[in-house]
Design a protein around this motif. Structure first.
Motif, PDB file in Angstrom:
ATOM      1  N   TYR A   1      29.077  36.888  38.333  1.00  0.00           N
ATOM      2  CA  TYR A   1      30.095  37.943  37.868  1.00  0.00           C
ATOM      3  C   TYR A   1      30.030  39.647  39.547  1.00  0.00           C
ATOM      4  CZ  TYR A   1      29.571  35.790  33.433  1.00  0.00           C
ATOM      5  OH  TYR A   1      29.512  35.097  32.762  1.00  0.00           O
ATOM      6  N   GLY A   2      29.513  39.949  40.471  1.00  0.00           N
ATOM      7  CA  GLY A   2      29.087  40.470  40.861  1.00  0.00           C
ATOM      8  C   GLY A   2      30.245  39.985  42.220  1.00  0.00           C
ATOM      9  N   GLY A   3      30.815  38.932  42.166  1.00  0.00           N
ATOM     10  CA  GLY A   3      31.809  38.610  43.085  1.00  0.00           C
ATOM     11  C   GLY A   3      33.430  38.336  42.278  1.00  0.00           C
ATOM     12  N   VAL A   4      33.608  37.809  41.156  1.00  0.00           N
ATOM     13  CA  VAL A   4      33.938  37.973  40.336  1.00  0.00           C
ATOM     14  C   VAL A   4      35.037  38.964  40.198  1.00  0.00           C
ATOM     15  CG1 VAL A   4      35.815  38.065  38.268  1.00  0.00           C
ATOM     16  CG2 VAL A   4      33.886  36.112  39.321  1.00  0.00           C
ATOM     17  N   LEU A   5      34.071  40.623  40.096  1.00  0.00           N
ATOM     18  CA  LEU A   5      34.446  42.018  40.184  1.00  0.00           C
ATOM     19  C   LEU A   5      34.807  42.391  41.536  1.00  0.00           C
ATOM     20  CD1 LEU A   5      31.584  43.743  38.189  1.00  0.00           C
ATOM     21  CD2 LEU A   5      33.996  43.995  37.681  1.00  0.00           C
ATOM     22  N   ARG A   6      34.290  41.990  42.799  1.00  0.00           N
ATOM     23  CA  ARG A   6      34.526  42.268  44.003  1.00  0.00           C
ATOM     24  C   ARG A   6      35.829  41.833  44.049  1.00  0.00           C
ATOM     25  NH1 ARG A   6      36.830  43.793  47.699  1.00  0.00           N
ATOM     26  NH2 ARG A   6      36.218  43.665  50.338  1.00  0.00           N
ATOM     27  N   ALA A   7      36.037  40.292  43.965  1.00  0.00           N
ATOM     28  CA  ALA A   7      37.514  39.481  44.566  1.00  0.00           C
ATOM     29  C   ALA A   7      38.571  40.263  43.151  1.00  0.00           C
ATOM     30  CB  ALA A   7      37.156  37.979  43.700  1.00  0.00           C
ATOM     31  N   LEU A   8      38.111  40.969  41.932  1.00  0.00           N
ATOM     32  CA  LEU A   8      39.131  41.075  41.286  1.00  0.00           C
ATOM     33  C   LEU A   8      39.561  42.722  41.655  1.00  0.00           C
ATOM     34  CD1 LEU A   8      38.512  39.947  38.045  1.00  0.00           C
ATOM     35  CD2 LEU A   8      40.280  39.355  39.267  1.00  0.00           C
ATOM     36  N   CYS A   9      38.794  43.861  42.061  1.00  0.00           N
ATOM     37  CA  CYS A   9      38.529  45.205  41.741  1.00  0.00           C
ATOM     38  C   CYS A   9      38.784  45.418  43.266  1.00  0.00           C
ATOM     39  CB  CYS A   9      37.585  46.233  41.109  1.00  0.00           C
ATOM     40  SG  CYS A   9      37.423  45.695  39.812  1.00  0.00           S
ATOM     41  N   GLY A  10      38.276  44.711  44.483  1.00  0.00           N
ATOM     42  CA  GLY A  10      38.289  45.378  45.428  1.00  0.00           C
ATOM     43  C   GLY A  10      39.842  45.324  45.893  1.00  0.00           C
ATOM     44  N   PRO A  11      41.137  44.529  45.920  1.00  0.00           N
ATOM     45  CA  PRO A  11      42.807  45.005  46.235  1.00  0.00           C
ATOM     46  C   PRO A  11      43.005  46.116  45.484  1.00  0.00           C
ATOM     47  CG  PRO A  11      42.263  43.057  45.721  1.00  0.00           C
ATOM     48  CD  PRO A  11      40.991  43.371  45.358  1.00  0.00           C
ATOM     49  N   ILE A  12      42.556  46.066  44.423  1.00  0.00           N
ATOM     50  CA  ILE A  12      42.720  47.577  43.064  1.00  0.00           C
ATOM     51  C   ILE A  12      42.341  48.666  43.699  1.00  0.00           C
ATOM     52  CG2 ILE A  12      43.154  48.403  41.203  1.00  0.00           C
ATOM     53  CD1 ILE A  12      43.040  45.647  40.130  1.00  0.00           C
TER      54      ILE A  12
ATOM     55  N   THR B   1      41.560  49.555  46.391  1.00  0.00           N
ATOM     56  CA  THR B   1      42.042  49.371  48.463  1.00  0.00           C
ATOM     57  C   THR B   1      42.973  50.172  48.358  1.00  0.00           C
ATOM     58  OG1 THR B   1      40.952  47.326  49.716  1.00  0.00           O
ATOM     59  CG2 THR B   1      42.763  48.610  51.097  1.00  0.00           C
ATOM     60  N   GLY B   2      43.942  49.361  47.515  1.00  0.00           N
ATOM     61  CA  GLY B   2      45.339  50.478  46.819  1.00  0.00           C
ATOM     62  C   GLY B   2      45.136  52.271  46.085  1.00  0.00           C
ATOM     63  N   LEU B   3      44.864  52.226  45.967  1.00  0.00           N
ATOM     64  CA  LEU B   3      43.967  53.360  45.158  1.00  0.00           C
ATOM     65  C   LEU B   3      43.718  54.627  46.134  1.00  0.00           C
ATOM     66  CD1 LEU B   3      42.006  52.431  41.458  1.00  0.00           C
ATOM     67  CD2 LEU B   3      44.575  53.420  42.131  1.00  0.00           C
ATOM     68  N   VAL B   4      42.505  53.992  46.950  1.00  0.00           N
ATOM     69  CA  VAL B   4      42.201  54.539  47.619  1.00  0.00           C
ATOM     70  C   VAL B   4      42.532  55.347  49.264  1.00  0.00           C
ATOM     71  CG1 VAL B   4      40.185  54.916  49.701  1.00  0.00           C
ATOM     72  CG2 VAL B   4      39.191  54.251  47.179  1.00  0.00           C
ATOM     73  N   SER B   5      43.569  54.396  50.004  1.00  0.00           N
ATOM     74  CA  SER B   5      44.263  53.930  51.424  1.00  0.00           C
ATOM     75  C   SER B   5      45.218  54.897  50.709  1.00  0.00           C
ATOM     76  CB  SER B   5      44.600  52.812  50.688  1.00  0.00           C
ATOM     77  OG  SER B   5      44.123  52.001  51.757  1.00  0.00           O
ATOM     78  N   PRO B   6      45.905  55.271  50.020  1.00  0.00           N
ATOM     79  CA  PRO B   6      46.875  56.601  50.427  1.00  0.00           C
ATOM     80  C   PRO B   6      46.609  57.930  49.900  1.00  0.00           C
ATOM     81  CG  PRO B   6      47.729  55.477  48.316  1.00  0.00           C
ATOM     82  CD  PRO B   6      46.523  54.597  48.956  1.00  0.00           C
ATOM     83  N   TRP B   7      45.031  58.402  49.131  1.00  0.00           N
ATOM     84  CA  TRP B   7      44.133  59.554  49.089  1.00  0.00           C
ATOM     85  C   TRP B   7      43.900  59.675  50.586  1.00  0.00           C
ATOM     86  CZ3 TRP B   7      39.034  59.992  49.463  1.00  0.00           C
ATOM     87  CH2 TRP B   7      38.497  61.083  49.373  1.00  0.00           C
TER      88      TRP B   7
END
Length: 68
Positions: free
Chosen positions: A44-55, A57-63
Motif C-alpha cells: 500500500y505504501g508503494g501504491v500511494l507513492r506511485a499514485l501520489c508522487g507525480p501529483i 511533484t506537480g503541486l510543489v514544483s510551481p510553489w
C-alpha cells in the motif's frame, strides 16, 4: 570513433551492474516480507507513492519556482 564511444560503454556497464544489484536486493526484500503482515503495508505504501508522487511533484514544483 571507438575511442569516443568508450566512456559510454563504461557508463552503460556500470548502470547495468547497479540495476542488477538493486533488482536482486528488491527481489530478496520481497521474498523476505512475503509471508508477513509487513508485505501489505509495503504494498500500500508503494501504491500511494506511485499514485501520489507525480501529483505531489506537480503541486510543489510551481510553489518552489515562485519562491525563487
Amino acid at each position: 570513433m571507438a575511442a569516443a564511444a568508450a566512456p559510454y560503454g563504461r557508463k552503460t556497464r556500470r548502470l547495468v551492474r547497479i540495476c542488477a544489484v538493486a533488482g536482486l536486493a528488491v527481489l530478496g526484500l520481497s521474498l523476505w516480507i512475503a509471508s508477513s503482515a509487513l508485505a501489505q503495508g509495503v504494498f500500500y505504501g508503494g501504491v500511494l507513492r506511485a499514485l501520489c508522487g507525480p501529483i505531489w511533484t506537480g503541486l510543489v514544483s510551481p510553489w518552489l519556482e515562485e519562491r525563487r
